[in-house]
Design an enzyme around this catalytic site. Structure first.
Site, short mmCIF file in Angstrom:
data_model
loop_
_atom_site.label_atom_id
_atom_site.label_comp_id
_atom_site.label_asym_id
_atom_site.label_seq_id
_atom_site.Cartn_x
_atom_site.Cartn_y
_atom_site.Cartn_z
N ASP A 179 -50.75 19.27 4.48
CA ASP A 179 -51.14 18.88 5.83
C ASP A 179 -52.60 19.22 6.12
O ASP A 179 -53.06 20.30 5.81
CB ASP A 179 -50.29 19.65 6.86
N HIS A 181 -53.99 17.82 9.35
CA HIS A 181 -53.96 17.81 10.82
C HIS A 181 -55.33 17.76 11.46
O HIS A 181 -55.68 18.59 12.30
CB HIS A 181 -53.19 19.03 11.34
N ASP A 208 -49.35 14.03 7.03
CA ASP A 208 -49.84 14.77 8.20
C ASP A 208 -51.36 14.94 8.17
O ASP A 208 -51.89 16.05 8.25
CB ASP A 208 -49.13 16.12 8.33
N ASP A 211 -53.47 14.42 14.05
CA ASP A 211 -52.89 15.17 15.17
C ASP A 211 -53.32 16.63 15.19
O ASP A 211 -53.53 17.25 14.14
CB ASP A 211 -51.36 15.12 15.16
N ARG A 212 -53.41 17.17 16.38
CA ARG A 212 -53.75 18.56 16.64
C ARG A 212 -55.23 18.89 16.43
O ARG A 212 -55.88 19.40 17.31
CB ARG A 212 -52.89 19.52 15.82
N ASN A 240 -44.70 13.00 8.74
CA ASN A 240 -44.03 12.69 10.00
C ASN A 240 -45.01 12.47 11.15
O ASN A 240 -44.67 11.90 12.19
CB ASN A 240 -42.98 13.75 10.37
N HIS A 241 -46.27 12.89 10.95
CA HIS A 241 -47.26 12.65 12.01
C HIS A 241 -47.95 11.30 11.86
O HIS A 241 -48.77 10.92 12.70
CB HIS A 241 -48.30 13.78 12.04
N HIS A 292 -43.48 14.54 1.68
CA HIS A 292 -43.95 15.38 2.78
C HIS A 292 -42.96 16.43 3.25
O HIS A 292 -43.28 17.61 3.34
CB HIS A 292 -44.37 14.51 3.96
N ARG A 332 -36.00 21.37 14.23
CA ARG A 332 -37.00 20.33 14.43
C ARG A 332 -36.45 19.15 15.21
O ARG A 332 -37.19 18.42 15.84
CB ARG A 332 -37.49 19.81 13.08
N HIS A 359 -45.43 20.01 5.22
CA HIS A 359 -44.65 20.01 6.46
C HIS A 359 -44.52 21.34 7.18
O HIS A 359 -44.33 21.39 8.38
CB HIS A 359 -43.26 19.43 6.16
N ASP A 536 -48.78 4.16 29.84
CA ASP A 536 -50.10 3.54 29.81
C ASP A 536 -50.25 2.70 28.55
O ASP A 536 -51.04 3.01 27.66
CB ASP A 536 -51.17 4.65 29.86
N ASP A 538 -51.55 -0.02 27.79
CA ASP A 538 -52.83 -0.63 27.38
C ASP A 538 -53.92 0.42 27.22
O ASP A 538 -55.09 0.09 27.10
CB ASP A 538 -53.25 -1.72 28.36
N SER A 540 -55.40 2.40 29.12
CA SER A 540 -56.54 2.34 30.04
C SER A 540 -56.89 3.71 30.57
O SER A 540 -57.97 3.95 31.07
CB SER A 540 -56.20 1.43 31.22
N GLU A 547 -44.84 3.69 38.63
CA GLU A 547 -44.39 3.76 37.24
C GLU A 547 -44.06 5.20 36.87
O GLU A 547 -43.05 5.49 36.24
CB GLU A 547 -45.47 3.24 36.30
N ASP A 576 -51.96 12.40 42.39
CA ASP A 576 -52.81 11.24 42.67
C ASP A 576 -54.02 11.74 43.45
O ASP A 576 -54.05 11.72 44.67
CB ASP A 576 -52.01 10.22 43.48
N ASP A 580 -55.22 6.71 45.54
CA ASP A 580 -55.35 5.26 45.43
C ASP A 580 -54.15 4.64 44.72
O ASP A 580 -54.21 3.52 44.23
CB ASP A 580 -56.65 4.91 44.67
#
Lengths: 624, 164
Positions: A179, A181, A208, A211-212, A240-241, A292, A332, A359, A536, A538, A540, A547, A576, A580
């Protein structure tokens, strides 16, 4: 006549005896000190691991939740139906026509003032090496080249089998790394210490990659580039990542969107596909199997070769255990635990020498088990915190005998004594643990009260430990940890209310949010962030209040989280900020310091200024 | 009546001691089968508040080992022995004052420090000698880099703070 000398001897003897005793005393004290240090080190490790695995369990529950939604939820309005459709189209495997659109990189223009690395295809070894150097200098690869590289990578991966078969005839040595990461420093170190990939120097990277850490993109670019340049001598296994849903939670998605604001979504879509096409395992000389996670008692290599590798399997999630047998990996939440007999069975069945997997983070970067038939190799040093662990890689020499090389890619740690290193890592773990305790304040208070029928406000320390374990379920040695977590006890009793208040004081507060709400946020923060990013679709960076409310309501009822409708509305309204009707994800998360401040790298101007934060310097560890 | 209460109190005390011992033991029970490597016993005993000498530790290990030593200690054997150790308050820790006096014995000229060579000589030749690893580890934190000496009062103060 003799008495003078005998007195001298007597004194000399006494002095020698005194010195002997003094030395023995010091040694005795010192050994106790070191033992306590060792215990603290072990506990620190347990804390990090249990928090990490609890986070993974959450992830699996979240995944189940969305599957449940897909199967059971009947939208009661057009809005809800549209909303769900939008969310869940991301869950499907990209269609070829969509992919064509995404790999349309030729239309992307690279500005004249771009000073980063440039790629042209077919790639040459020099390009790959130049890429490593450019990233070492903190340059960023332009989106056009990223997409181009991903396009070529996909083409290559598609014609690879599920199990890469590698022979040491082609190369003199094979090095296997675990890994990474997103920790580019470790990759650069490995290439520096072991040498760059070449036809004579083969590499296998065992999943892996992302991530992180903060440089997952760069790692992928380098790995894919070398794979294209040396197709026979550079191999990647899926971890798995390498999974889009995991990436939403553990930071890779965020990193991509932060670094590639215009083309990030395209890049993510391509990556989702590329990940699915990564091979599942590598077999060296038909003797050493590298994958892995691990195996199970039903692992069938022939079947593995044939199945559609888009369907993620046990082999990315499993862990070895000491007991015989094979059982579900409840820690896990996916894969299984496999015992020495399962390993033996598999090795015999396919005439293999041993198994290499990754892993799991190990303090020394590697660990043998199952009678040295299973080797865990983990290449991300300082994974939990600076100084927490070494990284390692393994070279397979003649007759495929393993030779391990360890390292720790952070010069700062070398200057610290063991005591200082342990203290630093420990402090990080304890902070994460106190945060978790705070997140369960209400439940803890309820449980403490049960032990205090006479309403004295006090409970015995032994019962504090029992209560904490009941509520948190982390399986930690609370009585051993107690001196580090409780400093306000009198005799054997604890004033629990003030202890909880002290915990709350440590957490960053936010004026408009009452503490019970804050607790809910902290308790569910990883899920929250992941949910935000799923909604989210898309990418953005914004989601609508509605939602959020809908999804959160469904989620809490599915997870049986006790939260009223009013509370959900309060929650939604208070996050919020601009009133808005939209929630800015990053602003929200940073306001509560629920994520690490990654804005220190990259352009600060793009990072929203979080209200009411006081920068304490050391960010919270990504304790999911 | 008072007798019963006392008995109950004692039982509760023992029960809590059992839980403490179990927790510390489990930290090193890596295979989750109620055994620990015999080499970890010292760490477990010391982290439970005791400060035995090496000799005393070996005696204790002899008490909890199997008839034919396997290299592993079972929880069932360890628990009763360790419970008594704690109830009897055996192997009490050393006070800071006593420690300081010990250093002062090794520094009869009362200079306030020991040279690195002196410390190494005492720690590796007297008492229950350190291994090379132990010696190196102690030196890394104790030696003042410029003078190559150990200012033992400061050293002790630092270590004691760290403990708490």
């Amino acid at each position: 006549m003799g008495s003078g000398t005998s007195t001298q001897h007597h004194f000399a003897f006494q002095n020698a005896e005194k010195a002997f005793k003094a030395a023995a005393l010091i040694q005795r004290w010192y050994r106790r000190y070191m033992a306590r240090l060792e215990m603290r080190r072990q506990c620190t490790w347990s804390i990090f691991q249990s928090i990490e695995y609890a986070g993974q369990q959450d992830q699996v529950k979240l995944h189940d939740f969305f599957s449940y939604l897909v199967d059971h939820f009947t939208p009661s309005s057009h809005n809800e139906r549209d909303f769900l459709n939008r969310m869940f189209t991301e869950d499907s495997i990209p269609q070829d026509s969509e992919m064509e659109n995404c790999s349309d990189y030729e239309s992307i223009e690279v500005p004249d003032d771009y000073t980063g690395p440039r790629l042209s295809f077919p790639l040459l070894p020099d390009h790959a090496t130049a890429l490593v150097e450019a990233f070492r200098l903190k340059q960023q690869l332009h989106a056009r080249y990223v997409l181009n590289l991903l396009h070529e990578t996909r083409k290559h991966l598609v014609q690879l089998p599920n199990i890469n078969r590698v022979s040491t005839c082609y190369s003199e040595e094979i090095t296997v790394c675990g890994d990474l990461h997103g920790q580019l420093d470790d990759l650069i170190f490995i290439f520096y210490k072991n040498g760059l990939p070449s036809p004579e120097r083969a590499y296998v990277f065992n999943g892996d990659f992302v991530d992180r850490g903060q440089e997952s993109v760069e790692i992928l670019m380098v790995l894919f580039a070398f794979m294209l340049v040396y197709p026979k001598g550079f191999h990647l296994n899926r971890g798995n990542h390498e999974d889009y849903l995991v990436n939403l939670r553990y930071g890779f998605t965020k990193e991509v969107m932060h670094k590639y604001k215009v083309h990030g979504k395209k890049i993510l879509k391509m990556l989702q596909d590329v990940f699915c096409w990564l091979p599942l395992a590598t077999l060296v000389d038909e003797k050493v199997l590298i994958l892995h996670g691990g195996v199970s008692d039903v692992t069938d290599l022939e079947l593995l070769s044939k199945l559609d590798r888009h369907k993620v399997v046990d082999i990315l999630w499993s862990d070895p255990m000491a007991q015989e047998g094979c059982k579900a990996n409840t820690v896990r939440g996916g894969g299984c635990y496999f015992g020495p007999n399962v390993t033996k069975q598999l090795l015999q069945k396919y005439n293999l020498q041993f198994l290499i997997r990754s892993h799991e983070c190990k303090p020394e970067g590697y660990e043998f088990c199952h009678g040295r038939k299973v080797l865990t190799i983990f290449s991300a040093s300082n994974y939990y915190e600076v100084g927490s662990n070494r990284g390692a890689y393994v070279k397979l020499g003649p007759a495929l005998s393993p030779h391990i090389v360890q390292y720790q890619a952070n010069k700062a740690t070398h200057r610290l004594t063991m005591r200082q290193r342990i203290s630093r890592v420990e402090e990080s773990a304890l902070r994460a643990l106190r945060n978790k305790l705070f997140a369960h304040s209400s439940d803890l208070l309820d449980e403490f009260k049960k032990h205090d029928k006479d309403k004295t406000g006090l409970i015995p320390l032994g019962e504090w430990a029992a209560a904490v374990e009941l509520v948190l379920r982390l399986g930690l040695p609370w009585r051993v940890l107690r001196p580090q977590l409780v400093n306000s006890s009198v005799g054997n009793m604890l004033e629990y209310k003030s202890w909880l208040e002290d915990l709350a004081k440590e957490q960053p507060s936010f004026k408009n949010i009452q503490s019970s709400l804050l607790e809910t946020l902290y308790r569910n923060r990883s899920n929250l962030e992941t949910i935000f990013r799923i909604i989210d679709s898309d990418h953005s960076g914004f989601i609508s209040l509605d939602e959020f409310r809908q999804t959160w309501k469904l989620f809490s009822s599915h997870m049986k989280i006790d939260i009223t409708d009013g509370c959900i509305c309060d929650l939604a309204r208070s996050i919020d900020f601009n009133k808005d009707g939209r929630i800015d994800i990053n602003e929200f998360l940073e306001a509560f310091r629920l994520v690490e401040q990654s804005c220190s790298e990259g352009s600060d101007s793009d990072c929203p200024q979080a209200p009411n934060t006081n920068d304490s310097g050391a960010g919270q560890p990504a304790a999911h | 009546m008072a007798d019963d209460k006392e008995k109950e109190g004692k039982e509760l005390e023992v029960a809590e001691l059992h839980r403490k011992i179990k927790e510390a033991f489990e930290v090193f029970d890596h295979e989750a089968n109620n055994t620990v490597d015999v080499r970890e016993i010292g760490t477990i005993v010391r982290s439970l508040g005791c400060c035995p000498s090496e000799g005393e530790l070996h005696e204790l290990i002899a008490e909890v080992e199997e008839e034919e030593p396997t290299g592993y200690i079972r929880y069932e054997k360890f628990l009763p022995v360790m419970t008594n150790v704690l109830l009897e308050k055996r192997y009490r820790p050393i006070s800071e004052d006593t420690l300081l006096q010990a250093f002062e014995v090794l520094d009869p000229a009362k200079r306030g420090y020991l040279s690195k060579e002196e410390l190494v000589k005492y720690m590796t030749e007297e008492g229950e000698p350190f291994s090379q690893e132990e010696m190196e580890e102690m030196l890394s934190a104790a030696v003042h880099p410029e003078s190559n000496s150990i200012y033992y009062k400061d050293y002790l103060a630092m270590m004691v703070v760290d403990e708490n």
